[in-house]
Write a protein that holds these residues in place. Sequence first.
Motif, PDB file in Angstrom:
ATOM      1  N   PHE A 124     167.078  75.920  53.911  1.00 38.52           N
ATOM      2  CA  PHE A 124     168.255  76.712  53.894  1.00 38.52           C
ATOM      3  C   PHE A 124     169.253  76.105  55.065  1.00 38.52           C
ATOM      4  CE2 PHE A 124     165.885  80.474  51.726  1.00 38.52           C
ATOM      5  CZ  PHE A 124     166.378  79.891  50.467  1.00 38.52           C
ATOM      6  N   LEU A 125     168.587  75.931  56.338  1.00 44.97           N
ATOM      7  CA  LEU A 125     169.231  75.492  57.414  1.00 44.97           C
ATOM      8  C   LEU A 125     169.725  74.036  57.193  1.00 44.97           C
ATOM      9  CD1 LEU A 125     166.860  77.179  60.137  1.00 44.97           C
ATOM     10  CD2 LEU A 125     169.175  77.802  59.453  1.00 44.97           C
ATOM     11  N   ASP A 126     169.015  73.274  56.271  1.00 46.89           N
ATOM     12  CA  ASP A 126     169.449  71.988  56.320  1.00 46.89           C
ATOM     13  C   ASP A 126     169.285  71.560  54.671  1.00 46.89           C
ATOM     14  OD1 ASP A 126     169.917  69.208  56.110  1.00 46.89           O
ATOM     15  OD2 ASP A 126     167.984  68.599  57.302  1.00 46.89           O
ATOM     16  N   PRO A 127     170.094  71.810  53.895  1.00 48.34           N
ATOM     17  CA  PRO A 127     170.244  71.594  52.512  1.00 48.34           C
ATOM     18  C   PRO A 127     170.010  70.248  52.247  1.00 48.34           C
ATOM     19  CG  PRO A 127     172.426  72.340  53.005  1.00 48.34           C
ATOM     20  CD  PRO A 127     171.692  72.354  54.333  1.00 48.34           C
ATOM     21  N   GLU A 128     170.165  69.285  52.919  1.00 42.18           N
ATOM     22  CA  GLU A 128     170.100  67.950  52.470  1.00 42.18           C
ATOM     23  C   GLU A 128     168.749  67.313  52.901  1.00 42.18           C
ATOM     24  OE1 GLU A 128     172.627  66.787  51.168  1.00 42.18           O
ATOM     25  OE2 GLU A 128     173.984  68.283  51.707  1.00 42.18           O
ATOM     26  N   GLY A 129     167.916  68.300  53.447  1.00 41.02           N
ATOM     27  CA  GLY A 129     166.508  67.528  54.278  1.00 41.02           C
ATOM     28  C   GLY A 129     165.491  67.708  53.001  1.00 41.02           C
ATOM     29  N   VAL A 146     156.262  64.400  53.424  1.00 38.12           N
ATOM     30  CA  VAL A 146     157.469  64.148  53.914  1.00 38.12           C
ATOM     31  C   VAL A 146     158.187  65.592  54.128  1.00 38.12           C
ATOM     32  CG1 VAL A 146     159.719  63.651  52.641  1.00 38.12           C
ATOM     33  CG2 VAL A 146     157.779  62.313  52.267  1.00 38.12           C
ATOM     34  N   ALA A 147     157.792  66.619  53.503  1.00 33.31           N
ATOM     35  CA  ALA A 147     158.368  67.890  53.778  1.00 33.31           C
ATOM     36  C   ALA A 147     157.680  68.417  55.278  1.00 33.31           C
ATOM     37  CB  ALA A 147     157.967  68.866  52.574  1.00 33.31           C
ATOM     38  N   VAL A 148     156.499  68.376  55.297  1.00 33.08           N
ATOM     39  CA  VAL A 148     156.066  68.677  56.823  1.00 33.08           C
ATOM     40  C   VAL A 148     156.541  68.149  57.854  1.00 33.08           C
ATOM     41  CG1 VAL A 148     153.954  69.068  58.028  1.00 33.08           C
ATOM     42  CG2 VAL A 148     153.902  69.675  55.685  1.00 33.08           C
ATOM     43  N   ARG A 149     156.772  66.611  57.670  1.00 30.58           N
ATOM     44  CA  ARG A 149     157.579  65.913  58.900  1.00 30.58           C
ATOM     45  C   ARG A 149     159.040  66.458  58.935  1.00 30.58           C
ATOM     46  NH1 ARG A 149     159.884  61.152  59.966  1.00 30.58           N
ATOM     47  NH2 ARG A 149     159.199  60.320  61.764  1.00 30.58           N
ATOM     48  N   SER A 150     159.571  66.595  58.026  1.00 30.44           N
ATOM     49  CA  SER A 150     160.893  67.060  58.154  1.00 30.44           C
ATOM     50  C   SER A 150     161.138  68.516  58.741  1.00 30.44           C
ATOM     51  CB  SER A 150     161.671  66.894  56.641  1.00 30.44           C
ATOM     52  OG  SER A 150     162.311  68.026  56.672  1.00 30.44           O
ATOM     53  N   CYS A 151     159.970  69.343  58.505  1.00 29.40           N
ATOM     54  CA  CYS A 151     160.255  70.800  59.264  1.00 29.40           C
ATOM     55  C   CYS A 151     159.810  70.697  60.630  1.00 29.40           C
ATOM     56  CB  CYS A 151     159.062  71.810  58.493  1.00 29.40           C
ATOM     57  SG  CYS A 151     159.478  72.039  56.894  1.00 29.40           S
ATOM     58  N   ALA A 152     158.668  69.525  60.876  1.00 31.49           N
ATOM     59  CA  ALA A 152     158.318  69.379  62.117  1.00 31.49           C
ATOM     60  C   ALA A 152     159.503  68.745  63.044  1.00 31.49           C
ATOM     61  CB  ALA A 152     157.016  68.507  62.397  1.00 31.49           C
ATOM     62  N   ALA A 153     160.062  67.690  62.650  1.00 27.79           N
ATOM     63  CA  ALA A 153     161.463  67.387  63.070  1.00 27.79           C
ATOM     64  C   ALA A 153     162.385  68.325  63.452  1.00 27.79           C
ATOM     65  CB  ALA A 153     161.860  66.294  62.475  1.00 27.79           C
ATOM     66  N   ALA A 154     162.716  69.424  62.428  1.00 31.88           N
ATOM     67  CA  ALA A 154     163.558  70.320  62.727  1.00 31.88           C
ATOM     68  C   ALA A 154     163.276  71.334  64.023  1.00 31.88           C
ATOM     69  CB  ALA A 154     163.760  71.195  61.316  1.00 31.88           C
ATOM     70  N   LYS A 155     161.930  71.716  63.946  1.00 33.49           N
ATOM     71  CA  LYS A 155     161.541  72.692  64.924  1.00 33.49           C
ATOM     72  C   LYS A 155     161.311  71.838  66.303  1.00 33.49           C
ATOM     73  CE  LYS A 155     158.656  75.992  66.761  1.00 33.49           C
ATOM     74  NZ  LYS A 155     157.898  76.826  66.594  1.00 33.49           N
ATOM     75  N   ALA A 156     160.814  70.650  66.426  1.00 30.43           N
ATOM     76  CA  ALA A 156     161.087  69.860  67.687  1.00 30.43           C
ATOM     77  C   ALA A 156     162.486  69.801  68.052  1.00 30.43           C
ATOM     78  CB  ALA A 156     160.482  68.439  67.378  1.00 30.43           C
ATOM     79  N   MET A 198     172.353  89.519  63.894  1.00 28.89           N
ATOM     80  CA  MET A 198     171.382  88.825  62.831  1.00 28.89           C
ATOM     81  C   MET A 198     172.022  87.125  62.821  1.00 28.89           C
ATOM     82  SD  MET A 198     170.944  91.504  59.553  1.00 28.89           S
ATOM     83  CE  MET A 198     170.075  89.991  58.536  1.00 28.89           C
ATOM     84  N   VAL A 199     170.759  86.481  62.239  1.00 27.61           N
ATOM     85  CA  VAL A 199     171.383  84.989  61.995  1.00 27.61           C
ATOM     86  C   VAL A 199     171.931  85.102  60.457  1.00 27.61           C
ATOM     87  CG1 VAL A 199     170.560  82.685  61.699  1.00 27.61           C
ATOM     88  CG2 VAL A 199     169.685  84.281  63.453  1.00 27.61           C
ATOM     89  N   LEU A 200     172.979  84.765  60.412  1.00 27.99           N
ATOM     90  CA  LEU A 200     173.623  84.785  58.996  1.00 27.99           C
ATOM     91  C   LEU A 200     173.963  83.261  58.587  1.00 27.99           C
ATOM     92  CD1 LEU A 200     175.809  87.787  58.833  1.00 27.99           C
ATOM     93  CD2 LEU A 200     173.545  87.765  58.437  1.00 27.99           C
ATOM     94  N   LEU A 201     174.266  83.178  57.380  1.00 31.81           N
ATOM     95  CA  LEU A 201     174.603  81.934  56.607  1.00 31.81           C
ATOM     96  C   LEU A 201     176.053  81.803  56.233  1.00 31.81           C
ATOM     97  CD1 LEU A 201     171.595  80.132  54.738  1.00 31.81           C
ATOM     98  CD2 LEU A 201     172.183  79.810  57.129  1.00 31.81           C
ATOM     99  N   GLU A 202     176.823  80.908  56.607  1.00 32.45           N
ATOM    100  CA  GLU A 202     178.175  80.878  55.918  1.00 32.45           C
ATOM    101  C   GLU A 202     177.934  80.202  54.613  1.00 32.45           C
ATOM    102  OE1 GLU A 202     180.364  78.422  58.768  1.00 32.45           O
ATOM    103  OE2 GLU A 202     180.637  80.192  60.329  1.00 32.45           O
ATOM    104  N   ALA A 203     176.994  79.278  54.705  1.00 31.21           N
ATOM    105  CA  ALA A 203     176.507  78.521  53.353  1.00 31.21           C
ATOM    106  C   ALA A 203     175.176  77.883  53.971  1.00 31.21           C
ATOM    107  CB  ALA A 203     177.581  77.679  52.780  1.00 31.21           C
ATOM    108  N   GLU A 204     174.475  77.668  53.101  1.00 33.74           N
ATOM    109  CA  GLU A 204     173.333  76.515  53.122  1.00 33.74           C
ATOM    110  C   GLU A 204     173.591  75.485  54.258  1.00 33.74           C
ATOM    111  OE1 GLU A 204     174.158  77.184  50.138  1.00 33.74           O
ATOM    112  OE2 GLU A 204     172.318  78.073  49.037  1.00 33.74           O
ATOM    113  N   GLY A 205     172.762  75.493  55.293  1.00 31.15           N
ATOM    114  CA  GLY A 205     173.292  74.243  56.353  1.00 31.15           C
ATOM    115  C   GLY A 205     174.310  74.886  57.239  1.00 31.15           C
ATOM    116  N   ARG A 206     175.019  76.108  57.100  1.00 33.70           N
ATOM    117  CA  ARG A 206     175.750  76.592  58.185  1.00 33.70           C
ATOM    118  C   ARG A 206     175.518  77.971  58.897  1.00 33.70           C
ATOM    119  NH1 ARG A 206     180.520  75.296  54.607  1.00 33.70           N
ATOM    120  NH2 ARG A 206     181.287  77.231  55.358  1.00 33.70           N
ATOM    121  N   PRO A 207     174.294  77.980  59.880  1.00 33.96           N
ATOM    122  CA  PRO A 207     174.104  79.280  60.169  1.00 33.96           C
ATOM    123  C   PRO A 207     175.043  79.689  61.218  1.00 33.96           C
ATOM    124  CG  PRO A 207     172.623  77.499  61.007  1.00 33.96           C
ATOM    125  CD  PRO A 207     173.628  76.701  60.229  1.00 33.96           C
TER     126      PRO A 207
END
Length: 361
Positions: free
Chosen positions: A192-197, A214-224, A330-339
């Motif tokens: 939801f934070l990165d809809p292109e990932g 691929v999915a775990v690596r992308s999440c790890a990169a986001a967390k990092a 709260m953290v809200l979303l304007e849309a996917e990718g726009r927190p």
Amino acid sequence: MEAAAVRVDLGERSYDVWVGEGLLEKASGFIPAPKGSAVAVITDENVGELYLETLERGLDPLDLEVLVESVAPGEGSKDASVAVGLLERFARRGLKRSDMVVALGGGVVGDLAGFVASVYGRGMRVVQVPTTLMAQVDSSIGGKTAVNLPQAKNLVGTFHQPAAVICDVALLATLPTGVFRSGLAEVAKYGFLDPEGPAASWKGRADDKADAAVAVRSCAAAKAGFVVEDEFDMKGVRAFLNYGHTLGHALEAAGGYATYTHGEAVAIGMVYAAIVSEEAGIAAEGLSGRHRERLSGLGLPVKPAEPRPAFLELLGPMSLDKKVTRGLTMVLLEAEGRPRIEAGLDRDMLALCYERLLGEA
Ligand SMILES: NC(=O)c1ccc[n+]([C@@H]2O[C@H](COP(=O)([O-])OP(=O)(O)OC[C@H]3O[C@@H](n4cnc5c(N)ncnc54)[C@H](O)[C@@H]3O)[C@@H](O)[C@H]2O)c1
Ligand SMILES: [Zn+2]
């Protein structure tokens, strides 16, 4: 499949998060040269039974004396008294601060072993080998360690970055469904934070190892990325990672941490945050519907089960949530990718959103 690394760039505390399949038996190749002569492997009984032997083979080329400490599975082991027991056994075995700890397990083992490593001899190196999806995409990265006190969860802890993180996605295949799903909620959050990932489109099947990597690596990169910007959680930058966690934590607390796994509570919390985003006029209608579709597609709940806590019961824990600074934020979303972080949210509106959460199919 080749192992790929995500670099966590923190100056002299920098390290790599390795993601791939079959990394456990090659573990020595991902660990920086040891300075001491021994390694303490901390695991839990479930994980040890499945993977300890393979890890020991993987550590063999390092030619270290291996001490194994196995704790009971579950949150109960993330306890100050268990930590003290481990520290005493380290001392009896004569471990030195130059020796190393390896954490083989989920978030419980990772937090406990990280804590023990951070305080024994004023700090030993720890290598995280996360074995749950939750630990691979979240808890093993970023250096937060903790044990619980009877008064509160995670009350005693340190910041202690690991020397390396080794995520072997093949290990996810043996996870009980509920444990795997709990991690999927965090994966969905990164999506939801990165809809292109890749996290946004992963089908969430443990047996699809190439896709999982691929999915775990992308999440790890986001967390990092969040950790590098705000290592000590002081700047509010890590706050976006809290998406869905305001109601999520309140639901967990209301259920005495027994009704929902963390991930289930966060899944419901993300649907709620999407409804609030719509009601507050921040997001266009449809966001919450897309959340429900994505999360139920991953087998996660999208509203609280019976008996449902009343909103007033949740409001206290929501306001107390330690990430909330000014009134109800709260953290809200304007849309996917726009927190975005929204402060001063109106209680009546939040109660109405809770009604919508309960009412909608
Ligand atoms: N430090 C952080 O930044 C951070 C972030 C998120 C969560 N956490 C912490 O993580 C903990 C939750 O971690 P978790 O969800 O990984 O739960 P967990 O560590 O309790 O593991 C869940 C269960 O799965 C079993 N298991 C683990 N790996 C397995 C495998 N590969 N195959 C079969 N069974 C396996 C375990 O024995 C356990 O019974 C909480 O204490 C939470 O506070 C910490
Ligand atoms: Zn979480």
